[in-house]
Design a protein around this motif. Structure first.
Motif, PDB file in Angstrom:
ATOM      1  N   UNK A   1       4.635   0.084  -2.121  1.00 13.18           N
ATOM      2  CA  UNK A   1       4.775  -0.637  -0.848  1.00 13.18           C
ATOM      3  C   UNK A   1       6.167  -0.509  -0.228  1.00 13.18           C
ATOM      4  N   UNK A   2       7.046   0.285  -0.843  1.00 11.32           N
ATOM      5  CA  UNK A   2       8.437   0.253  -0.412  1.00 11.32           C
ATOM      6  C   UNK A   2       8.648   0.745   1.018  1.00 11.32           C
ATOM      7  N   UNK A   3       7.749   1.597   1.509  1.00 13.80           N
ATOM      8  CA  UNK A   3       7.963   2.097   2.878  1.00 13.80           C
ATOM      9  C   UNK A   3       6.866   1.625   3.801  1.00 13.80           C
ATOM     10  N   UNK A   4       6.273   0.432   3.480  1.00 10.48           N
ATOM     11  CA  UNK A   4       5.007   0.219   4.134  1.00 10.48           C
ATOM     12  C   UNK A   4       4.935   0.246   5.653  1.00 10.48           C
ATOM     13  N   UNK A   5       5.406  -0.734   6.354  1.00 16.43           N
ATOM     14  CA  UNK A   5       4.968  -0.561   7.750  1.00 16.43           C
ATOM     15  C   UNK A   5       5.559   0.701   8.364  1.00 16.43           C
ATOM     16  N   UNK A   6       6.714   1.127   7.880  1.00 14.25           N
ATOM     17  CA  UNK A   6       7.378   2.281   8.492  1.00 14.25           C
ATOM     18  C   UNK A   6       6.530   3.545   8.439  1.00 14.25           C
TER      19      UNK A   6
ATOM     20  N   UNK B   1       3.921   3.500  11.093  1.00 14.88           N
ATOM     21  CA  UNK B   1       4.260   3.266  12.492  1.00 14.88           C
ATOM     22  C   UNK B   1       4.105   4.477  13.412  1.00 14.88           C
ATOM     23  N   UNK B   2       4.601   5.677  13.037  1.00 16.58           N
ATOM     24  CA  UNK B   2       4.454   6.785  13.997  1.00 16.58           C
ATOM     25  C   UNK B   2       2.993   7.079  14.324  1.00 16.58           C
TER      26      UNK B   2
ATOM     27  N   UNK C   1       0.509   4.952  13.983  1.00 12.95           N
ATOM     28  CA  UNK C   1      -0.050   3.760  14.617  1.00 12.95           C
ATOM     29  C   UNK C   1       0.300   3.716  16.099  1.00 12.95           C
TER      30      UNK C   1
END
Lengths: 707, 707
Positions: free
Chosen positions: A170-175, A178-179, A181
């Motif tokens: 989960x360390x890079x999750x939303x990032x 994002x591109x 998304x």
């Protein structure tokens, strides 16, 4: 002991070697000579072992063989270093913990390591499943998102796999989402499905599998230990009964056994142990009596106190005063008053801290409330010590805790008074007093007691973790020392975190300070902190990408391997805590009693009454069998005590703390009967026994000669 | 059904209300009218219920009362909206899921909710411990680090608490330490100690406590359900035995019971059920026979096929061909060839994907390998269907999976051929075929089977989570809609993540693209994605700080509450998976058999042989008791089948899938006997029975009339 010291010395050496802690740097010839010395010591020990064990056994003992090989390797390398006067790439230093782990005091660590290795096969199976899904989704992700050129996470298959590996943590999750998304809102489905399968399902599966293996191993270990003890008792009983009296073991023979088994035990304790076993009061010990041998062997014997309080013998007026204090200290009202004081103190500290300006200095101010509360606590401690007696007071863990916190607070006050700036953190420990509030509720008491009880085991797990850390730290230092520094890694995606430069945003100029260059492998202490950060997992990919951008792609292997290794250890820690707590709760539910009654923290208690005649007879017997007088002092002491008190008999209490084995005995009561029945049918096959010996870590015979 | 639809309609409405999904926006009067309609429907149902239940019962049924109150509130609000022609702050919309949860089909969700509430008290206790340590460390941290002015995380007590709250979730980990760490290297000790206590100890404790409660609740539920069933059987037996024959239940009486209990059951099945119960072949059912009632009631009956294969009745040549195919398909060689093909395909896909340039377009290229492998899979599916027969083929979950993946791949090929761009993702699903490789190893089969088995329960847990999401999404939308946008939040510490601006670094100008403005509450779909991101926890504080900087400090309460709620639900999911797996593993260890033998996925099978005479006698009996002829068709069918096959008796097999209750029966075999013994002593006190009724979710009587 020497083994331990040598092992420690070897490990500590890495503080001073090549990428050294600045203040501890030593010249090459100094640390190489020290290393050689330590290695010679290890070699000496190995030679001793070889001599006692004989060549044949020595060759076949796997651990010793590995140790020998590592020793030879290290020896050669140390000499090479001495000759070249400079350290070469010495990854083999990562093997040094072997010397430490092999020493006698690290049995717990060895057991942990064995448990980790036992949990590995099922763990690896599930891990493969995890990796398999990862690869499938990486291919999917690459196909779906690589047309989007502004997406750096999926532009190649390799990046795609790495991104999804990091995503499992989960360390890079939303990032990472994002591109994609921002291009298409439905792409979040890919990530939600992936996380649901990998993170919420398979990772939990891993825990379940390890938990299950762990549970099974614990129970098997308990079973084989129990059966091993029983067979030992059977064997001893067969040896002790004489032809004339085949029914049981007499005191004389029992004493002989004890003098061999526990040479330092006093004659009184030997006699009392016999009495404790002999519950029926018959002249002989039957086999059933004898089966309790391991339960009574660790008891500490003490005469039961005739009076209740430590001040019973004092003059009457003093006695009344102390009695008053005792009653006061034991009263509910006093306890709850103290709870109220602690609570008020807590609120006070909170409000006080909230009121503080942020730029204050501790050394200038001692708030009066601090002194007031400290006085109250001090008076409480004094009252309790005088009221309960120092012995009773300090035998409770909670009281010890109170006492040490209060003493520390006093030390802090003194430090403040003398303006000793570095000690101001002691003052800051004050809020720990508030922990006492949790004594009020049973559940918290259970939890905190378990916490203390688990502590030794947790410590050994922590030590195991540190040994892994050490190995990884050495490898990390050899390959990644000094590769990251401020403003490095400008080509990587995580450049921001390493940047330390003035940045113009719009029309303002600010110092953009990225601190990640601090997470480096420049010396062993920094490496440990970096590895801890990697263990916590959050943002670990920043460190990984930073190092990778300054070295090669293969560096990622190091970080990923580390992640998987810590995942195993951490899962085992979780499984261990789960197991311990669920066990405790089941136990207290089964026996309908709180596990540790706060009033009765005595553990296991046995009682033995000794009459004057018995003591005299035993003394005579002992004098006959063992003419050396010195060992009989303790038994004569019993007689003396009887004379003094004027009574014709004395009651002795044998105590020991309750171990997990005692609890297991109660938990598995029924199953144990089955095991015994099975055992008496099969009479413990040889394979099982060898397993037991490994579990027990019975030292090879030579140790006895060494000591 | 209408209840379900109304509930769904109400929830779906929020797609179109005020902060609506752009393409679904409706005018105020439209959605308000729809809402009023739905509410009128709910009110109608409630009135019905009131009528059937009677006023007194209605008032005392808590769930219905809550529903009524919420309904009234919603009604008033909907009317207000219609009058004002604009939506006001309608947080109460968050209560809408109540209408959905209350409907008949959501029993599983209600059970989950109950389980969550039952786990709450111990959970909250431990949570308090967690928060307590957090506050203590916040005070410590504030005292230690606030003198460092470049540390934004600890400059006030509030920030300090928030930082440590986020730290428990690890979301800000190395960052929160860095300013202090760069000042003094020893400050890492503070963070290591904090994380060790909070994250690695207390959080695991939370899991242990929930796991334990969960376990206990599951077993208690099973026990009370079992005892309730037994008391129901006892009661029914007492009612059924007539005075003349007090020893047992005859077929006639049993048939009467069944016609009342399962009106739609065919006469044949009623008779076969009786035969299945009557194992001894006696003329009457004894009480012991009758105890198996609930085991046989759900069986689906089918005549045992006389032949082995579906093609037995075909002409000889055709039969031989099909027989050949059947043998081929069942041979190990064929299976392993397919595994090899799948493995080769997997490697092929990997290599192929690795070779691709990143700017390719799917619609332009159909690699020949795709067609080759697809043909192989197609042939395999056809062979298997013809060899095993469609029924046998589709009864296996794995075959269904193969079939659907292959069909999807064909669809994808067709989509490619016709250049339908949006369907290209189907092509991408190809690698899912590789999952078949995991059938080879027993452990994976177990894991994947459990995965399928857990699916319904997981789905209901997911639904529960979505209901929580819904409530939080509504609250979020009411308060935080449109508060974040690109380049907002410039005053907060997380401004970077929202910045979308040209930045000059040194002498280069780059577009610094922060995507976090996408994580907003602008409509319900965005809210769901945002809440999922918050559930995954990583970097959740960026969303929190962004929103907080644009609103008030109190917004943090929303995010923190959400974190704690999802933590509860997630912990329960983990506990559930743990429990299910440990249960399965224990089970298969105890019974020394893999839980689901791949060859025997039949579940529970009962057998009943019917002879011609019996069938005729029963037919006569039925004709007497129940003159309506239509219900006897099925029994006449039995006689017809006998005529056709020319045999004088037919064997029927009753099957049903194994439920967890069956497994529990085997697991707790011994305990169940104890429970029964205890039960027959106490004869189930009233309090226990009412518990059971709640557990079973027995609908209030009115439902029967409604349907």
């Amino acid at each position: 002991m020497m083994e331990l010291l040598t092992g420690l010395l070897l490990m500590v050496l890495s503080l001073c070697e090549a990428p050294a802690v600045p203040s501890l740097r030593l010249d090459v010839y100094v640390h190489a000579t020290l290393e050689l010395l330590a290695l010679v010591m290890v070699a000496f020990e190995l030679c001793m072992k070889l001599r006692w064990l004989g060549f044949h056994t020595f060759i076949r003992h796997k651990r010793t063989m590995v140790k020998t090989c590592v020793l030879l390797l290290q020896f050669v390398e140390a000499i090479v270093v001495l000759i070249r006067q400079t350290s070469h790439l010495r990854v083999t230093r990562a093997l040094r913990p072997i010397f430490l782990v092999d020493c006698r005091y690290c049995g717990a660590v060895r057991r942990n390591l064995r448990q980790i290795f036992q949990s590995l096969p099922p763990f690896i199976d599930i891990l493969l499943l995890l990796l398999f899904f990862m690869v499938i989704f990486a291919i999917l992700g690459f196909c779906l998102f690589s047309p989007n050129t502004s997406d750096p996470y999926f532009n190649t298959l390799e990046n795609s796999i790495v991104s999804l590996f990091v995503l499992v943590t989960t360390a890079n999750f939303p990032d990472v989402m994002m591109p994609a998304y921002s291009r298409n809102r439905w792409s979040c489905v890919f990530f939600i499905v992936y996380l649901s399968i990998e993170l919420y399902f398979i990772m939990n599966l891993l825990l379940a599998v390890v938990f299950d293996t762990f549970n099974g191993v614990e129970k098997m270990k308990f079973k084989s230990l129990l059966l091993h003890k029983r067979s030992a008792i059977d064997h001893a009983f067969q040896l002790l009964v004489s032809r004339q009296r085949p029914m049981g073991v007499s005191l004389k023979q029992f004493d002989g056994l004890m003098r061999f088994y526990r040479p330092r035990m006093s004659s009184r304790d030997r006699f009392l142990t016999y009495k404790a076993l002999n519950t029926a009061g018959a002249p002989m010990l039957s086999l059933d009596d004898f089966y309790k041998f391991y339960e009574v062997i660790g008891l500490k014997w003490k005469a039961r106190r005739s009076g209740e309080h430590w001040f019973d013998d004092l003059p009457h007026t003093t006695f009344l005063i102390f009695k008053g204090i005792n009653l006061l200290v034991k009263s509910k009202a006093f306890q709850y008053t103290m709870y109220v004081v602690v609570a008020v103190n807590g609120v006070w500290i909170l409000v006080e801290t909230y009121m503080l300006n942020s730029g204050f200095s501790w050394s200038r101010m001692v708030p009066w409330s601090y002194i007031v509360f400290l006085t109250i606590y001090g008076v409480e401690v004094l009252l309790k010590i005088t009221g309960l007696g120092p012995l009773a007071y300090f035998s409770s863990g909670w009281n010890l805790f109170d006492f040490s916190v209060t003493v520390f607070a006093f030390l802090g006050l003194i430090a403040l008074a003398f303006d000793m700036e570095p000690f101001y953190f002691i003052v800051v420990l004050r809020p720990l007093q508030l922990l006492r509030l949790f004594k009020i509720k049973q559940r918290y008491r259970n939890v905190l007691d378990t916490m203390f009880e688990l502590f030794p085991r947790m410590a050994s797990l922590g030590l195991t973790l540190i040994i892994f850390y050490y190995s990884f730290a050495i490898v990390g230092m050899e390959f990644f020392a000094d590769v990251v520094y401020p403003n490095c890694c400008n080509t990587s995606t995580v450049a921001d975190s390493y940047r330390q430069i003035n940045v113009t945003i719009g029309n303002r100029t600010v110092l953009d300070e990225g601190y990640y260059y601090l997470n480096n492998f420049n010396n062993i202490l920094s490496s440990f902190v970096t590895l801890f950060e990697l263990t916590v997992v959050n943002n670990w990919y920043i460190t990984m990408e930073g190092v990778t951008s300054m070295t090669t792609h293969w560096s990622r292997l190091y970080f990923m391997t580390f992640y998987i290794v810590t995942m195993v250890v951490m899962t085992i820690i979780v499984a261990f805590i789960l197991d311990a707590f669920v066990f405790r709760m089941n136990y207290s539910r089964k026996n309908k009693e709180p596990l540790l009654d706060p009033e009765d923290e005595n553990g296991i208690v046995f009682e033995a009454e000794v009459s004057r005649d018995e003591a005299l007879a035993t003394l005579e017997l002992y004098k006959k069998t063992c003419p050396g007088l010195s060992s009989l002092n303790s038994l004569q002491g019993v007689l003396l005590a009887m004379d003094r008190s004027g009574s014709s008999s004395l009651v002795y209490l044998g105590r020991r703390s309750r171990t997990k084995s005692d609890l297991s005995m109660k938990m598995y009561e029924e199953e144990i009967q089955e095991w015994y029945a099975e055992y008496s049918r099969e009479n413990l096959p040889q394979s099982d026994r060898s397993l037991v010996e490994r579990e027990l870590d019975i030292p090879p015979p030579c140790h006895e000669h060494e000591s």
